[in-house]
Scaffold this active site. Structure first.
Site, PDB file in Angstrom:
ATOM      1  N   TRP A 103      49.517  33.275  29.046  1.00 39.37           N
ATOM      2  CA  TRP A 103      49.633  34.607  29.652  1.00 39.37           C
ATOM      3  C   TRP A 103      49.345  34.550  31.145  1.00 39.37           C
ATOM      4  O   TRP A 103      49.973  35.266  31.941  1.00 39.37           O
ATOM      5  CB  TRP A 103      48.707  35.603  28.951  1.00 39.37           C
ATOM      6  CG  TRP A 103      49.031  35.710  27.495  1.00 39.37           C
ATOM      7  CD1 TRP A 103      48.216  35.391  26.442  1.00 39.37           C
ATOM      8  CD2 TRP A 103      50.275  36.137  26.909  1.00 39.37           C
ATOM      9  NE1 TRP A 103      48.874  35.593  25.254  1.00 39.37           N
ATOM     10  CE2 TRP A 103      50.129  36.044  25.503  1.00 39.37           C
ATOM     11  CE3 TRP A 103      51.486  36.575  27.435  1.00 39.37           C
ATOM     12  CZ2 TRP A 103      51.155  36.382  24.625  1.00 39.37           C
ATOM     13  CZ3 TRP A 103      52.515  36.913  26.551  1.00 39.37           C
ATOM     14  CH2 TRP A 103      52.347  36.817  25.167  1.00 39.37           C
ATOM     15  N   ASP A 170      43.605  40.527  33.601  1.00 38.81           N
ATOM     16  CA  ASP A 170      44.284  40.823  32.340  1.00 38.81           C
ATOM     17  C   ASP A 170      43.238  40.659  31.239  1.00 38.81           C
ATOM     18  O   ASP A 170      42.848  39.555  30.895  1.00 38.81           O
ATOM     19  CB  ASP A 170      45.456  39.843  32.153  1.00 38.81           C
ATOM     20  CG  ASP A 170      46.101  39.953  30.771  1.00 38.81           C
ATOM     21  OD1 ASP A 170      45.685  40.812  29.973  1.00 38.81           O
ATOM     22  OD2 ASP A 170      47.029  39.160  30.487  1.00 38.81           O
ATOM     23  N   LYS A 194      45.505  44.179  20.964  1.00 38.21           N
ATOM     24  CA  LYS A 194      44.585  43.096  20.630  1.00 38.21           C
ATOM     25  C   LYS A 194      43.208  43.634  20.221  1.00 38.21           C
ATOM     26  O   LYS A 194      42.516  43.005  19.461  1.00 38.21           O
ATOM     27  CB  LYS A 194      44.435  42.124  21.803  1.00 38.21           C
ATOM     28  CG  LYS A 194      45.746  41.537  22.308  1.00 38.21           C
ATOM     29  CD  LYS A 194      46.275  40.417  21.438  1.00 38.21           C
ATOM     30  CE  LYS A 194      47.708  40.025  21.750  1.00 38.21           C
ATOM     31  NZ  LYS A 194      47.997  39.737  23.133  1.00 38.21           N
TER      32      LYS A 194
HETATM   33  C1  LIG Z   1      49.134  39.362  24.070  1.00 41.25           C
HETATM   34  C2  LIG Z   1      48.780  39.168  25.484  1.00 41.25           C
HETATM   35  C3  LIG Z   1      49.652  39.514  26.532  1.00 41.25           C
HETATM   36  C4  LIG Z   1      51.045  40.048  26.291  1.00 41.25           C
HETATM   37  O1  LIG Z   1      50.971  41.353  25.909  1.00 41.25           O
HETATM   38  P1  LIG Z   1      52.289  42.250  25.665  1.00 41.25           P
HETATM   39  O2  LIG Z   1      51.679  43.594  25.448  1.00 41.25           O
HETATM   40  O3  LIG Z   1      52.969  41.678  24.475  1.00 41.25           O
HETATM   41  O4  LIG Z   1      53.115  42.172  26.879  1.00 41.25           O
HETATM   42  C5  LIG Z   1      49.220  39.337  27.821  1.00 41.25           C
HETATM   43  N1  LIG Z   1      47.997  38.856  28.095  1.00 41.25           N
HETATM   44  C6  LIG Z   1      47.135  38.501  27.123  1.00 41.25           C
HETATM   45  C7  LIG Z   1      45.789  37.973  27.488  1.00 41.25           C
HETATM   46  C8  LIG Z   1      47.500  38.657  25.795  1.00 41.25           C
HETATM   47  O5  LIG Z   1      46.638  38.311  24.824  1.00 41.25           O
END
Ligand SMILES: *Cc1c(COP(=O)(O)O)cnc(C)c1O
Length: 358
Positions: A103, A170, A194
């Site tokens: 990511w 993020d 998540k």
């Molecule tokens: C799952 C995830 C993403 C991607 O998320 P989407 O909502 O599918 O775009 C980005 N960063 C992290 C840390 C993730 O776990």
């Protein structure tokens, strides 16, 4: 169903049972309106109240300072990669990024569309098994970006990188799992699926004062100021995802908030890592100093035992522990709603399997 399912899915993830019940009820009838949540106007006073409660629960649970805005937008964290750059990278700008996994790499790729990216730390040469601690952040960067928890590789920053530059994170896979200091950040973003709710919405927490610094031609939806001005209602918000996230935040508050869940999460992680370290058949992927409290990655030392082990955990009602293809092995994702009891069930299976092979 005879066996309770222990849901270790990496995302979309397990949600509290009571949240699923309340959310499904609202799809049939919301409040006493005689209408479904998903067939009313997002501008109705009923839905505006949902959005307001969701935003205020975020502020309360994370102690968000007054000069920050809280938004529920769309596009996943993946669009957040680009949104971060659009709002903090000036024309001809430069940013520091930590490359700690899939990511993080995705975030770097998007930022490169808009400016120069200086990758200040990179753990790719050992398949992202650790969080680099040796890095220097150049004095001329406009911001610093990192991924607090690397969902796929099972590594996690224990502390935010130290910098006086605007810090962007993020936090998709560890938001609300532990206490954080929001004032360390210019912006936090996190996909809901998540640790907060269903897929379909992304939480942004952004420092209003820092946001105004960048002026570049930006598509309307990607300019956070536009969303702030409209209280997260620039366009039709993802009503079901926001409502369900709000229910999860209510659940978390009732449980005692982030401090309470942090203790539970630490207990879950301690249980699984103790087993990974003590069980002769398994080894961890992430280095012990970088281990994630949310996602534990591990593998069998002898891959030929995989079929037999897989049969054992499946029989015990365990679901979703297959590792991501880029790491292999197994990954136990232990998000907020996963009970300690599920981790204990997995530990038990690992133990019994080792005994059966002895
Ligand atoms: C799952 C995830 C993403 C991607 O998320 P989407 O909502 O599918 O775009 C980005 N960063 C992290 C840390 C993730 O776990």
């Amino acid at each position: 169903m005879s066996v309770k399912i222990h849901n270790f899915s990496a995302g979309p993830c397990i949600l509290p049972q009571e949240v699923l019940q309340q959310a499904s009820q609202a799809v049939i009838e919301f409040g006493n309106m005689g209408l479904s949540l998903i067939e009313i106007s997002h501008r109705s006073k009923e839905f505006v109240a949902v959005m307001e409660e969701a935003r205020s629960l975020v502020k309360e649970l994370l102690n968000v300072p007054d000069n920050y805005s809280v938004l529920f937008l769309q596009g996943g964290a993946s669009l957040g990669f680009l949104t971060a750059a659009y709002n903090f990278m000036p024309e001809g700008g430069k940013a520091a990024y930590f490359n700690t996994g899939t990511w993080a790499k995705g975030a770097i790729a998007e930022a490169k569309l808009l400016g120069t990216v200086d990758v200040v730390a990179d753990s790719s040469s050992t398949n992202f098994d650790h969080i680099p601690t040796d890095y220097t952040i150049p004095s001329d960067v406009d911001y610093v970006h990192y991924t607090s928890n690397n969902t796929i590789f099972g590594t996690q920053f224990k502390n935010a990188p130290v910098t006086d530059k605007p810090l962007i994170c993020d936090m998709s896979s560890d938001i609300f799992s532990k206490r954080i200091n929001v004032s360390d950040y210019a912006m936090i973003y996190a996909g809901a699926q998540k640790n907060m709710g269903p897929a379909g919405t992304v939480l942004y927490i952004v420092n209003n004062d820092l946001l105004k610094r960048v002026d570049r031609v930006t598509p309307k939806y990607l300019k956070l100021e536009n969303h702030i001005a409209k209280d997260s209602m620039l366009n039709t918000p993802p009503v079901f995802a926001v409502y369900t996230s709000m229910l999860t935040l209510r659940w978390l508050k009732k449980l005692g908030g982030v401090e309470a869940i942090e203790k539970i999460n630490n207990a879950k992680a301690a249980a699984i890592y103790a087993e990974i370290d003590n069980n002769p058949l398994f080894e961890g992927h992430a280095r012990p100093d970088s281990r994630s409290v949310m996602n534990a990655t591990f593998r069998l030392k002898d891959e030929s035992l995989a079929e037999a082990f897989d049969a054992c955990w499946k029989a015990a009602g365990i679901s979703g522990i297959k590792g991501h293809r880029s790491v292999g092995g197994y990954r136990a994702s232990m998000y907020n709603a996963l009970p300690l009891e599920s981790v204990e069930a997995l530990v038990q299976v690992m133990r019994e399997f080792a005994a059966s092979q002895a």
